[in-house]
Design an enzyme around this catalytic site. Structure first.
Site, PDB file in Angstrom:
ATOM      1  N   HIS A  73     -40.651 -10.803 -33.558  1.00  0.00           N
ATOM      2  CA  HIS A  73     -39.951  -9.762 -32.801  1.00  0.00           C
ATOM      3  C   HIS A  73     -40.558  -8.419 -33.199  1.00  0.00           C
ATOM      4  O   HIS A  73     -40.801  -8.164 -34.377  1.00  0.00           O
ATOM      5  CB  HIS A  73     -38.462  -9.816 -33.144  1.00  0.00           C
ATOM      6  CG  HIS A  73     -37.684  -8.663 -32.594  1.00  0.00           C
ATOM      7  ND1 HIS A  73     -37.798  -8.262 -31.282  1.00  0.00           N
ATOM      8  CD2 HIS A  73     -36.796  -7.817 -33.176  1.00  0.00           C
ATOM      9  CE1 HIS A  73     -37.004  -7.231 -31.085  1.00  0.00           C
ATOM     10  NE2 HIS A  73     -36.397  -6.932 -32.220  1.00  0.00           N
ATOM     11  N   ASN A 121     -39.610  -1.785 -29.281  1.00  0.00           N
ATOM     12  CA  ASN A 121     -38.675  -2.903 -29.409  1.00  0.00           C
ATOM     13  C   ASN A 121     -38.026  -3.169 -28.047  1.00  0.00           C
ATOM     14  O   ASN A 121     -37.183  -2.394 -27.600  1.00  0.00           O
ATOM     15  CB  ASN A 121     -37.615  -2.553 -30.463  1.00  0.00           C
ATOM     16  CG  ASN A 121     -36.610  -3.674 -30.685  1.00  0.00           C
ATOM     17  OD1 ASN A 121     -36.547  -4.616 -29.917  1.00  0.00           O
ATOM     18  ND2 ASN A 121     -35.821  -3.541 -31.737  1.00  0.00           N
ATOM     19  N   CYS A 135     -31.688  -9.069 -30.161  1.00  0.00           N
ATOM     20  CA  CYS A 135     -33.130  -9.210 -30.405  1.00  0.00           C
ATOM     21  C   CYS A 135     -33.537 -10.615 -30.842  1.00  0.00           C
ATOM     22  O   CYS A 135     -34.718 -10.956 -30.832  1.00  0.00           O
ATOM     23  CB  CYS A 135     -33.595  -8.169 -31.413  1.00  0.00           C
ATOM     24  SG  CYS A 135     -33.289  -6.488 -30.840  1.00  0.00           S
TER      25      CYS A 135
END
Ligand code: COA
Length: 323
Positions: free
Chosen positions: A248, A278, A112
């Site tokens: 993020h 996500n 990520c």
């Protein structure tokens, strides 16, 4: 004369299929209320059968190149955890799709935080004079490494791609990038098998994300808080000097904690977590693209891009926006 990288085009792509919390309620023991309250996620996009990471990357890249007014670049860096093949890299597959030839193209793997890693690498190429233009992509089909019966993880993730084009300039641009990793935490957020350790599980499609949610949450908040201080200090800036946070999009509560650290009101934070979930390496460039297309980002705005992921890896980029 100082040399900077400037973002001159952005692009984003989300697969057509939307999976809502209400649909997940029908397949696992969860509720829309639980997911929304704990994560802020209401839906996520899922790649169609036969739609692969390079397809998502290509769609986002074409938009970014068009916005930049370029048909070729010197360098391609793709951040992905879900490449189409073991090799060649997704960046090489993408390069061919875009009919770009001869320059370096490679993937980076930092889950990520991958887009921040890729952006930092490309920024260093440009600052060093090794490239004048670069395409930086975050692209994921994360749905393929999710156990859709595991409610601890499956509600969190989705698929997508985002891209930016960088060009060398004598003014900012990217002011600084900051990368970190600590492999001691590998087991807290991981897919425990890979090609080398157990190819059979990969081939059988049973190598899935496993996560210790609370520990990940705690470390993400701590490390991203430290990152805010680091990025401000490196540039001699105060908290009030940052105009937008482009985080993020893992969890609204992690994002809120980072905004609080910056003393930034939530209406200055770019939020896509509710609609995208996500999307790992794709989430930051997707969020940036949404904000740019909405006209939320003005010339002279200072943006802090930041992400945290498996590894653990984390990082940030401070950008002074000039269109
Ligand atoms: N639906 C309903 N209940 C769920 C659930 C779901 N999808 N997932 C977990 N639960 C349950 C748990 O089993 C637990 O039940 P118990 O109390 O009976 O044991 C309860 O909800 C609370 O679980 P807990 O883990 O304490 O919740 P939390 O507040 O920590 O939220 C996360 C869980 C995963 C949302 C949160 O820890 C988180 O976001 N962590 C970071 C994850 C992340 O961002 N990962 C990617 C980083 S890049």
């Amino acid at each position: 004369m100082a040399r900077f990288s400037r973002i001159i085009g952005t692009g984003g792509y989300l697969p057509e299929k939307v999976l809502t919390n209400a649909e997940l309620e029908r397949s696992i023991d969860t509720t829309d209320a639980w997911i929304t309250e704990r994560t802020g996620i209401r839906q996520r996009h899922i790649a169609a059968e036969g739609e692969f990471t390079v397809d998502l990357a290509e769609a986002a890249s074409r938009q970014a190149l068009e916005a930049a007014g370029l048909s070729s670049v010197d360098l391609i860096v793709v951040a992905t955890t879900t490449p189409d093949r073991v090799f060649p890299s997704t960046a090489c597959l993408l390069q061919s799709r875009l009919d770009i030839h001869g320059g370096p193209a490679f993937d980076v793997q930092a889950v990520c935080a991958g887009f921040i890693y890729a952006l930092s690498v490309a920024d260093h190429f440009i600052k060093a004079g090794t490239a004048n233009t670069a395409l930086v992509v975050g692209a994921e089909t994360f749905s393929r490494i999710i156990d859709w019966t595991d409610r601890d993880t499956c509600v969190l993730f989705g698929d997508g791609a985002g891209a930016v084009v960088l060009r060398a300039d004598d003014g900012p641009g990217i002011l600084s990038t900051h990368l970190h990793a600590d492999g001691d935490y590998a087991d807290l957020l991981h897919v425990p098998k890979g090609v080398s350790t157990n190819l059979a599980s990969v081939q059988a499609g049973t190598a899935y994300v496993e996560m210790s949610g609370r520990e990940v949450f705690r470390m993400a908040v701590q490390k991203l808080g430290e990152l805010v201080d680091e990025a401000l200090q490196a540039n001699g800036l105060e908290r009030g000097d940052i105009d937008r946070l482009v985080p993020h999009q893992a969890n609204i509560r992690i994002i809120t904690a980072t905004a609080k650290k910056l003393r930034m009101p939530m209406d200055r934070v770019v939020l896509t977590v509710a609609e995208h979930g996500n999307t790992s390496a794709a989430s930051i460039p997707l969020a940036l693209d949404v904000a740019v297309k909405r006209g939320d980002i003005k010339d002279g705005d200072r943006l802090l891009l930041e992400g945290f992921g498996g590894g653990f890896t984390w990082g940030g980029a401070l950008v002074e926006w000039r269109s």
